[in-house]
Design a protein around this motif. Structure first.
Motif, PDB file in Angstrom:
ATOM      1  N   UNK A  50       0.836  -1.208   0.000  1.00 41.28           N
ATOM      2  CA  UNK A  50       0.000   0.000   0.000  1.00 41.28           C
ATOM      3  C   UNK A  50       0.867   1.253   0.000  1.00 41.28           C
ATOM      4  N   UNK A  51       1.900   1.262   0.825  1.00 33.01           N
ATOM      5  CA  UNK A  51       2.798   2.413   0.915  1.00 33.01           C
ATOM      6  C   UNK A  51       3.437   2.712  -0.443  1.00 33.01           C
ATOM      7  N   UNK A  52       3.943   1.682  -1.111  1.00 28.73           N
ATOM      8  CA  UNK A  52       4.639   1.903  -2.381  1.00 28.73           C
ATOM      9  C   UNK A  52       3.666   2.259  -3.506  1.00 28.73           C
ATOM     10  N   UNK A  53       2.480   1.679  -3.494  1.00 27.69           N
ATOM     11  CA  UNK A  53       1.486   2.021  -4.511  1.00 27.69           C
ATOM     12  C   UNK A  53       1.066   3.482  -4.398  1.00 27.69           C
ATOM     13  N   UNK A  90       1.040   3.453 -14.429  1.00 29.09           N
ATOM     14  CA  UNK A  90       0.901   3.224 -12.988  1.00 29.09           C
ATOM     15  C   UNK A  90       1.526   1.893 -12.595  1.00 29.09           C
ATOM     16  N   UNK A  91       1.357   0.862 -13.419  1.00 27.33           N
ATOM     17  CA  UNK A  91       2.047  -0.410 -13.161  1.00 27.33           C
ATOM     18  C   UNK A  91       3.552  -0.173 -13.140  1.00 27.33           C
ATOM     19  N   UNK A  92       4.052   0.523 -14.155  1.00 28.09           N
ATOM     20  CA  UNK A  92       5.490   0.794 -14.272  1.00 28.09           C
ATOM     21  C   UNK A  92       6.015   1.524 -13.034  1.00 28.09           C
ATOM     22  N   UNK A  93       5.331   2.566 -12.623  1.00 25.65           N
ATOM     23  CA  UNK A  93       5.791   3.373 -11.487  1.00 25.65           C
ATOM     24  C   UNK A  93       5.695   2.605 -10.167  1.00 25.65           C
ATOM     25  N   UNK A  94       4.638   1.844 -10.012  1.00 22.26           N
ATOM     26  CA  UNK A  94       4.452   1.032  -8.806  1.00 22.26           C
ATOM     27  C   UNK A  94       5.569  -0.009  -8.685  1.00 22.26           C
ATOM     28  N   UNK A  96       8.466   0.034 -10.118  1.00 22.81           N
ATOM     29  CA  UNK A  96       9.747   0.711  -9.943  1.00 22.81           C
ATOM     30  C   UNK A  96       9.966   1.031  -8.468  1.00 22.81           C
ATOM     31  N   UNK A  97       8.912   1.494  -7.802  1.00 24.85           N
ATOM     32  CA  UNK A  97       9.013   1.750  -6.359  1.00 24.85           C
ATOM     33  C   UNK A  97       9.280   0.465  -5.584  1.00 24.85           C
ATOM     34  N   UNK A  98       8.554  -0.593  -5.929  1.00 21.93           N
ATOM     35  CA  UNK A  98       8.749  -1.869  -5.233  1.00 21.93           C
ATOM     36  C   UNK A  98      10.180  -2.370  -5.372  1.00 21.93           C
ATOM     37  N   UNK A  99      10.755  -2.184  -6.570  1.00 15.55           N
ATOM     38  CA  UNK A  99      12.114  -2.684  -6.813  1.00 15.55           C
ATOM     39  C   UNK A  99      13.180  -1.739  -6.271  1.00 15.55           C
ATOM     40  N   UNK A 100      12.963  -0.438  -6.396  1.00 17.69           N
ATOM     41  CA  UNK A 100      13.930   0.544  -5.880  1.00 17.69           C
ATOM     42  C   UNK A 100      14.076   0.444  -4.368  1.00 17.69           C
ATOM     43  N   UNK A 101      12.960   0.299  -3.687  1.00 23.03           N
ATOM     44  CA  UNK A 101      12.961   0.240  -2.225  1.00 23.03           C
ATOM     45  C   UNK A 101      12.597  -1.167  -1.766  1.00 23.03           C
ATOM     46  N   UNK A 102      13.181  -2.142  -2.449  1.00 28.33           N
ATOM     47  CA  UNK A 102      12.738  -3.522  -2.300  1.00 28.33           C
ATOM     48  C   UNK A 102      13.217  -4.160  -1.007  1.00 28.33           C
ATOM     49  N   UNK A 103      12.379  -5.073  -0.519  1.00 29.02           N
ATOM     50  CA  UNK A 103      12.794  -5.940   0.581  1.00 29.02           C
ATOM     51  C   UNK A 103      13.496  -7.176   0.016  1.00 29.02           C
ATOM     52  N   UNK A 104      13.677  -7.211  -1.314  1.00 25.89           N
ATOM     53  CA  UNK A 104      14.281  -8.352  -2.004  1.00 25.89           C
ATOM     54  C   UNK A 104      15.332  -7.850  -2.981  1.00 25.89           C
ATOM     55  N   UNK A 105      16.329  -8.694  -3.287  1.00 23.90           N
ATOM     56  CA  UNK A 105      17.288  -8.401  -4.358  1.00 23.90           C
ATOM     57  C   UNK A 105      17.324  -9.573  -5.343  1.00 23.90           C
ATOM     58  N   UNK A 106      16.235 -10.308  -5.393  1.00 27.28           N
ATOM     59  CA  UNK A 106      16.140 -11.527  -6.185  1.00 27.28           C
ATOM     60  C   UNK A 106      15.712 -11.193  -7.618  1.00 27.28           C
ATOM     61  N   UNK A 107      16.566 -11.448  -8.627  1.00 27.98           N
ATOM     62  CA  UNK A 107      16.185 -11.143 -10.007  1.00 27.98           C
ATOM     63  C   UNK A 107      14.931 -11.899 -10.460  1.00 27.98           C
TER      64      UNK A 107
END
Length: 360
Positions: A50-53, A90-94, A96-107
């Motif tokens: 929710x925060x990242x969306x 909106x999908x792209x931006x969402x 991007x936020x999830x990956x930029x501030x990710x809790x994961x580094x899994x490709x």
């Protein structure tokens, strides 16, 4: 079809006509669509999703507004183009936020998340659990609804069948970039260069960072959405349209985005494609070259005046951003890029500042 309706189907011929459409139709309707997605995002059960969306909508609204300009090229189809562009961006931006501030580094996680962008441009594709490889799972159906909206809208574009392959290929390149640029910082550059060795044949005159930047733009996809309003669109025409936008218009878009985000990316530890030049002069010269290549490419498009305006508008939008004045080196590059600007660019520069001041 009467003369008024024909005019709505045609691209605007000059900057004043374009901005009239932007102020009257594009901005209000884009913001209405975004308000709906914001309300949807507020109901996401998982707090991190929710925060990242919500953050992606709050901080990247101008991405949807910029993309929405393509709806000005065919006002009679804007009821399809604007919801489609807003949902896809909106999908792209969402993500991007999830990956930029990710809790994961899994490709594999990043690739599965971005499968949503491939499904979004493929009518009939069945959405899957795009969060299957990460801790956060429950978005209450938010990403599925975005994907379904894109599928619904693309299926209503009469010429989309001819553009599907080109759109999908651009989405694949975009997905690849997002995977490689978000993995562990020590692995990013090597992964991007290895990818460029495989894919760089598409633009051998570009450096690896410039090619990567070009793949990060959604403008080529939006242009193909606009072209798909024509029921007579052919696969040959779609290929020519894609070539007019990718790599140079797309590359200019993202290089300018990275140009003004250098301080921000440095603070966040994010990769920035403008940091791979030997010096500021080289960066300036390469961006100036991409501008000229982009101008040359769009001459091949029918009604190319709108696309020439989009190039000038990109320069005006990014170089008028408040971030420019906060960075000495960027301010210097901006002044040099704006030197001897055509009147069209200056017109859009003034409008960009006015919109930021009065409409946010």
């Amino acid at each position: 079809m009467n003369e008024f309706e024909q005019g709505r189907n045609r691209s605007p011929r000059g900057p004043i006509g374009l901005m009239k459409r932007v102020y009257k139709y594009v901005l209000p309707e884009v913001r209405s669509c975004l308000d709906s997605w914001r309300k949807d995002a507020e109901g996401i059960p998982d707090p991190e999703l929710r925060k990242q969306a919500l953050a992606s909508i709050e901080t990247k609204q101008f991405h949807c507004e910029g993309g929405g300009i393509y709806a000005a090229g065919n006002l009679s189809m804007r009821h399809i183009l604007i919801p489609l562009i807003v949902a896809y961006q909106t999908i792209s931006d969402y993500l991007d936020n999830l990956c930029d501030r990710s809790t994961s580094l899994d490709p594999a996680d990043f690739r599965l998340l971005h499968k949503s962008m491939l499904d979004a441009v493929t009518p009939g594709a069945e959405p899957v659990n795009y969060y299957a490889l990460r801790t956060e799972q429950n978005d209450g159906g938010y990403l599925h609804r975005l994907v379904r909206k894109c599928q619904e809208m693309t299926s209503r574009l009469p010429g989309y069948g001819a553009a599907t392959e080109e759109v999908y290929n651009l989405a694949v390149l975009y997905t690849d970039l997002q995977v490689y640029k978000h993995i562990h910082p020590e692995l990013r550059e090597a992964a991007l260069k290895e990818w460029w060795e495989k894919e760089g044949y598409r633009a051998p005159h570009l450096q690896w960072n410039e090619f990567a930047a070009a793949t990060g733009s959604t403008l080529g996809v939006f242009m193909l959405f606009l072209a798909s309003c024509d029921p007579k669109l052919s696969t040959v025409a779609s290929s020519s349209i894609r070539a007019a936008y990718f790599p140079h218009v797309c590359g200019l878009h993202i290089m300018l985005d990275y140009l003004i985000d250098q301080d921000e990316d440095r603070a966040g530890g994010d990769l920035n494609f403008c940091n791979y030049y030997e010096n500021t002069d080289m960066m300036l010269n390469r961006i100036a070259s991409i501008v000229e290549w982009a101008r040359k490419d769009v001459r091949s498009l029918p009604e190319n005046s709108m696309h020439r305006m989009i190039i000038e508008g990109l320069l005006a939008l990014y170089l008028s951003d408040p971030k420019v004045s906060e960075q000495r080196e960027v301010r210097s590059v901006s002044r040099r890029l704006m030197k001897n600007s055509p009147l069209t660019r200056l017109f859009f520069f003034v409008n960009s500042r006015w919109i930021r001041k009065h409409m946010y």
